[in-house]
Write an enzyme that holds these catalytic residues in place. Structure first.
Site, PDB file in Angstrom:
ATOM      1  N   CYS A 112      -1.491   3.905  13.420  1.00  0.00           N
ATOM      2  CA  CYS A 112      -2.118   5.465  13.692  1.00  0.00           C
ATOM      3  C   CYS A 112      -2.376   5.144  15.084  1.00  0.00           C
ATOM      4  O   CYS A 112      -3.077   4.128  15.996  1.00  0.00           O
ATOM      5  CB  CYS A 112      -2.347   5.936  12.766  1.00  0.00           C
ATOM      6  SG  CYS A 112      -4.073   4.935  12.956  1.00  0.00           S
ATOM      7  N   ASN A 128      -5.333  -0.836   7.802  1.00  0.00           N
ATOM      8  CA  ASN A 128      -3.610   0.516   8.440  1.00  0.00           C
ATOM      9  C   ASN A 128      -4.044   0.463   9.841  1.00  0.00           C
ATOM     10  O   ASN A 128      -4.577   1.693  10.313  1.00  0.00           O
ATOM     11  CB  ASN A 128      -3.334   1.673   7.295  1.00  0.00           C
ATOM     12  CG  ASN A 128      -2.452   2.293   7.778  1.00  0.00           C
ATOM     13  OD1 ASN A 128      -1.717   2.480   9.158  1.00  0.00           O
ATOM     14  ND2 ASN A 128      -1.975   3.277   7.467  1.00  0.00           N
ATOM     15  N   THR A 173       6.702   0.352   7.158  1.00  0.00           N
ATOM     16  CA  THR A 173       7.795   0.116   7.550  1.00  0.00           C
ATOM     17  C   THR A 173       8.559   0.731   8.955  1.00  0.00           C
ATOM     18  O   THR A 173       7.273   1.204   9.401  1.00  0.00           O
ATOM     19  CB  THR A 173       7.868   2.327   6.851  1.00  0.00           C
ATOM     20  OG1 THR A 173       6.974   3.008   7.327  1.00  0.00           O
ATOM     21  CG2 THR A 173       7.492   1.998   5.228  1.00  0.00           C
ATOM     22  N   ASN A 211      10.447   7.142   4.037  1.00  0.00           N
ATOM     23  CA  ASN A 211       9.794   8.315   3.710  1.00  0.00           C
ATOM     24  C   ASN A 211       8.762   9.370   5.057  1.00  0.00           C
ATOM     25  O   ASN A 211       8.756   8.426   6.037  1.00  0.00           O
ATOM     26  CB  ASN A 211       8.919   7.571   2.459  1.00  0.00           C
ATOM     27  CG  ASN A 211       7.818   6.963   3.059  1.00  0.00           C
ATOM     28  OD1 ASN A 211       6.806   7.418   4.022  1.00  0.00           O
ATOM     29  ND2 ASN A 211       8.059   5.889   3.202  1.00  0.00           N
ATOM     30  N   SER A 236       0.649  -1.235  -0.111  1.00  0.00           N
ATOM     31  CA  SER A 236       0.001   0.081   0.111  1.00  0.00           C
ATOM     32  C   SER A 236       1.518   1.141   0.394  1.00  0.00           C
ATOM     33  O   SER A 236       2.086   1.295   0.685  1.00  0.00           O
ATOM     34  CB  SER A 236      -1.144   0.524   1.251  1.00  0.00           C
ATOM     35  OG  SER A 236      -2.123   1.102   1.098  1.00  0.00           O
TER      36      SER A 236
END
Lengths: 281, 309
Positions: B139, B136, B201, B78, B26
């Site tokens: 977070c 995801n 990551t 990133n 993704s």
């Protein structure tokens, strides 16, 4: 996907492809890498390519370089399959590219992005470049001479360099007027001083500029003051060059844009500043 | 579907048939932008067996201020910040284009609370264009302050809230920034996750070479690329040993032999991310290499023999 829209750019073949280096020419501190690109289209002025050496890309100092590097095309001579790129050795990627010799292989993706647009009605193009940023102005000067400019006079090219070691880059354009930071060649001072003087006598100019961010910001500001349109070829650190990584954004009046798909040539009026963070890393 | 004479055979992921085992990670490929750059060749030679979208959030996000990238020894860091058009913008503008890709579409979603995740899952549950959802969970939950994916209980509560909302496969994208990744995977499986994907990551940072201030606009970033491959292999192996649901392995895959290793460690599918930045067609090449290495002796064994330690 949906019916193909009319494209706003010359599109690239899909995927990285091999291109053989046919010559590496030295121009002072710069190297012009000439490669034969059999599989790609002829690019538009201001478009760029992602380049890496096919061999020994990675495994150097600190195992860099890893990512390909973005370079505006310097020249794509008509009637050949050659692409020319202007390289200055400033880091591990450019150092490796400067080592390449005839017979070595590049892996490239491109042409990418949106290049320069012709001058608006009746305006006279003025080119302003700084350092290695003179590259896209060379192919643009070629195209202006071939097509649009009455009498075939080269559009004025005002080029700034650090010193006498870099000033030989001026020979890559026709009729260049040179400024150097140390005064060793040409005007002692900034190229933007030459540009301001040129624009003081010419309200019908359209400026095409590429160079380091402080120079482009000065160009943007002085063109805005004079209400003269400018097209700026910007730089921003890129990982992919085709819109995948979202890393190369620059802030415009409409918010962040990916420079690789919406640029690299941007109307100066879309920018509050041309001081792009992180360029030149 | 794109066909490749050297591609391995079809693979099943939770009832979705894929032409080969290589998909994208993704946030590392944008077919809409790529089509502007490469034209119809992008669709005709689409490099992945399924397309996993960039993360969609409820509200639009502009993403982090630049600079967003930092090249590393053998990799990339990133700090992009999940820019996206938001749920409504995605449904109106992105989904119709992505639905026309020649491969199944997996939509990655992220919420800052369980309610936000539930809203996203509910919205996509009704869309036939969407084959599966990836959550995801890297977070913070703004209600608890905990990174959802770093805590097995948080993941269990999230899954129990959203699992009843859709029949579509729910894939949990695991973060490596957790103390016990297999425990998080087991918590997801226990509450009905259909599959897990990893690694996301790894958090890192870089300082400006002159000022000493953080280089990235987002202060810290996520490390990817060949430098994380060994970490990914270890985490995939430990997670695959802990759960019975399929594992999608990723992290530093640049060659078919790396995909082969992840499959040997227990992955059903392999995702390619950073390598696509070097070559947009890398996924297709890696699938072909995987097919060739899968037929022969274990390629890393050959490598050891050649290296003659």
């Amino acid at each position: 996907v949906t019916a193909a829209a009319v494209s706003d750019r010359i599109q690239a073949p899909f995927g990285a492809r091999a291109a053989r280096v046919v010559a590496a020419e030295r121009h002072g501190a710069y190297t012009v890498l000439r490669c034969a690109d059999r599989a790609g289209p002829r690019p538009a002025a201001g478009q760029f390519y992602m380049l890496r050496a096919a061999e020994r890309w990675g495994g150097g100092a600190e195992e860099r370089p890893y990512l390909p590097r973005a370079f505006s095309v310097l020249r794509a001579p008509a009637g050949t399959d050659e692409l020319h790129f202007l390289i200055e050795d400033v880091g591990p990627g450019t150092a490796r590219l400067c080592e390449l010799e005839a017979g070595d292989e590049l892996a490239l993706v491109g042409p990418l992005g949106i290049g320069f647009a012709g001058p608006r009605d009746g305006r006279r193009p003025v080119l302003a470049g700084g350092g290695v940023g003179i590259a896209p102005l060379a192919i643009w000067q070629d195209e202006l001479i071939a097509g649009a400019v009455p009498g075939g006079m080269p559009p004025p090219a005002l080029l700034g360099f650090r010193d006498a070691a870099h000033a030989p880059g001026a020979g890559l354009l026709g009729g260049a007027v040179v400024a150097t930071d140390d005064g060793s060649v040409g005007h002692h001072g900034l190229v933007t001083e030459l540009l301001a003087a040129a624009l003081d006598g010419d309200t019908q100019a359209e400026v095409y500029a590429c160079g380091p961010p402080p120079m482009l910001e000065a160009v943007r500001a002085l063109c805005a003051d004079r209400d003269i349109p400018a097209q700026l070829a910007l730089e921003s650190g890129m990982a992919c060059g085709y819109g995948a990584c979202f890393g190369c954004v620059v802030e415009t009046t409409e918010g962040y844009i990916r420079l690789c798909v919406e640029g690299p040539v941007i109307e100066a009026a879309r920018l509050e500043t041309a001081l792009t963070p992180g360029a030149g890393h | 579907l794109t066909s490749n004479s050297a591609a391995p055979g079809p693979v099943d992921l939770c009832g979705i048939e894929l032409a080969h085992p290589v998909i994208n990670a993704s946030g590392t490929f944008d077919p809409i932008a790529a089509r502007r750059a490469f034209g119809e060749a992008l669709v005709e030679h689409f490099p992945f067996a399924a397309f996993v979208s960039k993360t969609v959030t409820v509200a639009p996000r502009q993403g982090n201020p630049p600079p967003r990238l930092w090249e590393l020894p053998a990799g990339l860091m990133n700090s992009i910040g999940l820019p996206n058009k938001g749920l409504d913008g995605y449904l109106a503008h992105d989904l119709p284009e992505l639905a026309q890709l020649p491969v199944p579409l997996i939509v990655n979603v992220m919420g800052f609370s369980r309610d936000e995740v539930a809203r996203l899952v509910t919205a996509f549950a009704q869309r036939d264009e969407v084959a599966a959802l990836e959550l995801n969970v890297s977070c913070p939950n703004v209600e608890t302050g905990l990174v959802m994916g770093a805590d097995p209980d948080e993941v269990a509560r999230l899954m129990s809230a959203v699992r009843p909302l859709t029949d579509k496969p729910l894939i949990v994208k695991l973060t490596p920034n957790a103390s016990d990744v297999p425990a998080v995977a087991m918590a997801a499986e226990g509450e009905g996750a259909s599959a897990v994907s990893l690694i996301n990551t790894i958090r890192g940072m870089a300082l400006h070479p002159r000022t000493g201030e953080p280089w990235l606009g987002g202060t810290t970033g996520g490390v990817s690329g060949p430098g994380v491959r060994a970490i990914a292999l270890a985490q995939v192996r430990s997670v695959a040993a802990a759960v019975d649901i399929p594992v999608i392995g990723m992290g530093g895959v640049t060659h078919g032999r790396h995909a082969h290793d992840l499959i040997a460690a227990g992955a059903t599918l392999v995702a390619v991310g950073t390598e696509s930045f070097r070559d947009p067609s890398a996924g297709a090449r890696i699938a072909s290499e995987l097919a060739l290495t899968a037929a022969g002796p274990h390629p890393s064994g050959q490598g050891l023999a050649r290296a003659s330690h």
